[in-house]
Every structure is written in structure tokens, then in C-alpha cells.
Write a protein that holds these residues in place. Structure first.
Motif, PDB file in Angstrom:
ATOM      1  N   GLY A 194     -78.444 -13.348  20.624  1.00  0.00           N
ATOM      2  CA  GLY A 194     -79.270 -14.508  21.204  1.00  0.00           C
ATOM      3  C   GLY A 194     -79.013 -15.979  20.351  1.00  0.00           C
ATOM      4  N   SER A 195     -78.318 -15.552  19.313  1.00  0.00           N
ATOM      5  CA  SER A 195     -77.653 -16.833  18.668  1.00  0.00           C
ATOM      6  C   SER A 195     -76.643 -17.473  19.285  1.00  0.00           C
ATOM      7  N   PHE A 196     -76.364 -18.623  19.337  1.00  0.00           N
ATOM      8  CA  PHE A 196     -74.993 -19.241  19.916  1.00  0.00           C
ATOM      9  C   PHE A 196     -73.731 -18.917  19.751  1.00  0.00           C
ATOM     10  N   PHE A 197     -73.648 -18.407  18.418  1.00  0.00           N
ATOM     11  CA  PHE A 197     -72.208 -18.008  17.834  1.00  0.00           C
ATOM     12  C   PHE A 197     -72.054 -16.335  17.864  1.00  0.00           C
ATOM     13  N   SER A 198     -73.175 -15.785  18.400  1.00  0.00           N
ATOM     14  CA  SER A 198     -72.880 -14.443  18.378  1.00  0.00           C
ATOM     15  C   SER A 198     -71.768 -13.750  19.203  1.00  0.00           C
ATOM     16  N   ARG A 199     -71.009 -13.033  18.695  1.00  0.00           N
ATOM     17  CA  ARG A 199     -69.830 -12.457  19.397  1.00  0.00           C
ATOM     18  C   ARG A 199     -70.125 -11.150  20.339  1.00  0.00           C
ATOM     19  N   ILE A 259     -85.742 -15.541  14.802  1.00  0.00           N
ATOM     20  CA  ILE A 259     -85.934 -16.790  14.250  1.00  0.00           C
ATOM     21  C   ILE A 259     -85.267 -18.182  14.855  1.00  0.00           C
ATOM     22  N   ARG A 260     -84.132 -17.860  15.573  1.00  0.00           N
ATOM     23  CA  ARG A 260     -83.395 -18.817  15.923  1.00  0.00           C
ATOM     24  C   ARG A 260     -83.812 -19.200  17.323  1.00  0.00           C
ATOM     25  N   ILE A 261     -84.977 -18.602  17.953  1.00  0.00           N
ATOM     26  CA  ILE A 261     -85.239 -18.906  19.443  1.00  0.00           C
ATOM     27  C   ILE A 261     -84.014 -18.492  20.077  1.00  0.00           C
ATOM     28  N   LEU A 266     -91.230 -21.717   6.476  1.00  0.00           N
ATOM     29  CA  LEU A 266     -90.301 -22.653   6.509  1.00  0.00           C
ATOM     30  C   LEU A 266     -88.840 -22.193   6.957  1.00  0.00           C
ATOM     31  N   MET A 267     -88.457 -20.995   6.940  1.00  0.00           N
ATOM     32  CA  MET A 267     -87.166 -20.549   7.607  1.00  0.00           C
ATOM     33  C   MET A 267     -87.316 -20.495   8.949  1.00  0.00           C
ATOM     34  N   ASN A 268     -88.507 -20.303   9.656  1.00  0.00           N
ATOM     35  CA  ASN A 268     -88.588 -20.563  11.087  1.00  0.00           C
ATOM     36  C   ASN A 268     -88.237 -22.050  11.570  1.00  0.00           C
ATOM     37  N   ILE A 269     -88.800 -22.992  10.633  1.00  0.00           N
ATOM     38  CA  ILE A 269     -88.590 -24.339  10.884  1.00  0.00           C
ATOM     39  C   ILE A 269     -87.103 -24.599  10.892  1.00  0.00           C
ATOM     40  N   ILE A 270     -86.483 -24.245   9.601  1.00  0.00           N
ATOM     41  CA  ILE A 270     -85.013 -24.377   9.368  1.00  0.00           C
ATOM     42  C   ILE A 270     -84.223 -23.643  10.368  1.00  0.00           C
ATOM     43  N   CYS A 271     -84.517 -22.610  10.965  1.00  0.00           N
ATOM     44  CA  CYS A 271     -83.613 -21.910  11.766  1.00  0.00           C
ATOM     45  C   CYS A 271     -83.873 -22.442  13.234  1.00  0.00           C
ATOM     46  N   THR A 272     -85.068 -23.069  13.620  1.00  0.00           N
ATOM     47  CA  THR A 272     -85.311 -23.868  15.027  1.00  0.00           C
ATOM     48  C   THR A 272     -84.444 -25.026  14.900  1.00  0.00           C
ATOM     49  N   ALA A 312     -81.555 -25.534  12.998  1.00  0.00           N
ATOM     50  CA  ALA A 312     -80.033 -25.180  13.270  1.00  0.00           C
ATOM     51  C   ALA A 312     -79.735 -24.737  14.563  1.00  0.00           C
ATOM     52  N   ASN A 313     -80.624 -23.944  15.267  1.00  0.00           N
ATOM     53  CA  ASN A 313     -80.379 -23.538  16.532  1.00  0.00           C
ATOM     54  C   ASN A 313     -80.113 -24.641  17.471  1.00  0.00           C
ATOM     55  N   ILE A 314     -81.097 -25.602  17.407  1.00  0.00           N
ATOM     56  CA  ILE A 314     -80.541 -26.792  18.172  1.00  0.00           C
ATOM     57  C   ILE A 314     -79.382 -27.542  17.881  1.00  0.00           C
ATOM     58  N   ILE A 315     -79.026 -27.686  16.466  1.00  0.00           N
ATOM     59  CA  ILE A 315     -77.814 -28.352  16.135  1.00  0.00           C
ATOM     60  C   ILE A 315     -76.692 -27.519  16.714  1.00  0.00           C
ATOM     61  N   GLU A 316     -76.602 -26.187  16.515  1.00  0.00           N
ATOM     62  CA  GLU A 316     -75.596 -25.481  17.037  1.00  0.00           C
ATOM     63  C   GLU A 316     -75.249 -25.451  18.471  1.00  0.00           C
ATOM     64  N   ARG A 317     -76.385 -25.438  19.203  1.00  0.00           N
ATOM     65  CA  ARG A 317     -76.097 -25.450  20.923  1.00  0.00           C
ATOM     66  C   ARG A 317     -75.784 -26.865  21.371  1.00  0.00           C
ATOM     67  N   PHE A 318     -76.351 -27.853  20.558  1.00  0.00           N
ATOM     68  CA  PHE A 318     -75.901 -29.353  21.286  1.00  0.00           C
ATOM     69  C   PHE A 318     -74.627 -30.004  20.422  1.00  0.00           C
ATOM     70  N   LEU A 319     -74.359 -29.477  19.331  1.00  0.00           N
ATOM     71  CA  LEU A 319     -73.258 -30.041  18.881  1.00  0.00           C
ATOM     72  C   LEU A 319     -72.237 -29.046  18.707  1.00  0.00           C
ATOM     73  N   ASN A 320     -72.235 -27.927  18.736  1.00  0.00           N
ATOM     74  CA  ASN A 320     -71.382 -26.648  18.976  1.00  0.00           C
ATOM     75  C   ASN A 320     -70.666 -26.718  17.651  1.00  0.00           C
ATOM     76  N   PHE A 321     -71.628 -26.829  16.763  1.00  0.00           N
ATOM     77  CA  PHE A 321     -71.146 -26.586  15.097  1.00  0.00           C
ATOM     78  C   PHE A 321     -71.876 -25.243  14.470  1.00  0.00           C
ATOM     79  N   ASP A 322     -70.826 -24.446  13.966  1.00  0.00           N
ATOM     80  CA  ASP A 322     -71.314 -23.111  13.572  1.00  0.00           C
ATOM     81  C   ASP A 322     -72.116 -23.417  11.977  1.00  0.00           C
ATOM     82  N   LEU A 323     -73.283 -23.690  12.072  1.00  0.00           N
ATOM     83  CA  LEU A 323     -74.138 -23.904  10.823  1.00  0.00           C
ATOM     84  C   LEU A 323     -74.226 -22.531   9.878  1.00  0.00           C
TER      85      LEU A 323
END
Length: 214
Positions: A12-17, A43-45, A121-127, A129-140
Motif C-alpha cells: 500500500g506504500s508507494f515503494f513497496s515491491r 499508517i501511510r494511508i 505522532l507516527m500517524n501524522i509523520i507517516c501521513t 511522508a506518504n505525501i512526500i513520497e508520492r508527489f516527489l518520488n523520494f523514498d523516505l
């Protein structure tokens, strides 16, 4: 019995293989499947795909025992601990004996001294991170785990080994660092992850081997 142990798929995360996960489940031979935590990245939506459906179909069609050891990213399953759905059983810790060796499998987040203990706090951070990974294609995820690997003080392997010295083999994931450390009284094994390493463990006749999908 031949057991396949995988963890940190982060489906479900952007970089899952997911394509590689599907290939492993279809090609590797195993009599029991142990999912050692962070299988679905709640927790990454999560955003699921057609490959996700294929993975779920493979899992649903398995007739062998499936053990789901709950991790910090699939903590939503906590209330399922001890429950069974057909051949699928949810646990926090899985203990058994293989070839006269006592084995314990956990996800490993309970040994982490960092902010993952702060659930909201982790829910907020991972949300974020999810946005950054999907929009910037950066594997946080990999960036963060490499940083943690260099620091190495948030996960104390020696403390883990000491706490589990009542078993012969201790297996976990969580750190995304595939490794086997042979101590005098304990074999420590980490199954790695499926965001970067495509690693897994095979446990057969009391022996553990670390493998990577080619």
C-alpha cells in the motif's frame, strides 16, 4: 516443515515491491507462511493496486497455515491477536519448536526506543511522508532506515539477544536490515524488508537461511 518468513512488505506504500512479493509467493516452496509484521502499511494511508489484489488472492487460496505477527505499521490488527480466520492466525509473538530448537518470532518494534512508541505522532509523520513520497518520488523509508542503521543505537541487538536468551533462534523484522548473527547461545535473524532488499528467511529442520529474490 519448510517455513517462509517475510516481513516489512509495506503493501500500500508507494515503494513497496508488490510485483516481487507476488513472484516470491508464487515461486518459493513452503509449508507454512509467517508474515512477521508491517505487511500492510495502514499508517501511510495505503493505496492499493491490481497487484495488491493478486497478492491477496494468492494468500486467500493458500491451504497451508499462515501466521500473521502484527507490527507497528499494521497495528490496526491488534484486536485480532489470538483470533483465527480459516488458516490465518494473528499473533504478537509466535513461539514453536523445530528440530528440538525453540524459536521465537516477533516483529521487533517493541525493542525500538525511538518515536515509533508515540502512535498518534507516527500517524501524522507517516501521513506527511506518504505525501512526500508520492508527489516527489523520494523514498523516505530507505533514507530513514539507512540513517537508523548508521546510528544503530535505537535498536540494540545485544539487548535483544539478552532478552531472548531462553530460545535457540530469535527472528524479527522491523529494522529493514537483513542479517543473521550467530551468538554462542542464540541465533539472531532479521528477515529484512520488501522496500529495498527483497529479502526473506527460510526455516527448515531447525536451520535458518537468509535469501534474496533475484
Amino acid at each position: 516443515m519448510r517455513r517462509l518468513i517475510i516481513s516489512d512488505l509495506h503493501i500500500g506504500s508507494f515503494f513497496s515491491r508488490e510485483k516481487d512479493i507476488l513472484s516470491l509467493l508464487k515461486t518459493e516452496k513452503y509449508d507454512e507462511l509467517i508474515l512477521a509484521g508491517d505487511i500492510i502499511d495502514f499508517i501511510r494511508i495505503p493505496k492499493f493496486t491490481n497487484l495488491t489484489i493478486e497478492i491477496f488472492n494468492v494468500l486467500c487460496n493458500l491451504t497451508i497455515p499462515i501466521i500473521y505477527v502484527i507490527g507497528n505499521h499494521d497495528i490496526a490488527f491488534t484486536s485480532f491477536v489470538g483470533k483465527e480466520i480459516n488458516n490465518l492466525k494473528f499473533l504478537k509473538t509466535y513461539e514453536f519448536t523445530d528440530n528440538n530448537k525453540k524459536i521465537r518470532i516477533e516483529h521487533g518494534d517493541d525493542y525500538d526506543n525511538y518515536i515509533i512508541k508515540w502512535e498518534y505522532l507516527m500517524n501524522i509523520i507517516c501521513t506527511i511522508a506518504n505525501i512526500i513520497e508520492r508527489f516527489l518520488n523520494f523514498d523516505l523509508t530507505n533514507y530513514w532506515e539507512k540513517y537508523r542503521k548508521n546510528q544503530r543505537k535505537n535498536i540494540n541487538i545485544e539487548r535483544i539477544i539478552q532478552k531472548n536468551n531462553d530460545v535457540d533462534i530469535f527472528i524479527m523484522g522491523h529494522t529493514h536490515i537483513p542479517e543473521i548473527i550467530n551468538e554462542k547461545k542464540l541465533l539472531y535473524c532479521n528477515s529484512g524488508d520488501w522496500v529495498q532488499h527483497k529479502s526473506y528467511l527460510i526455516l527448515e529442520n531447525g536451520d535458518v537461511s537468509l535469501k534474496n529474490l533475484c
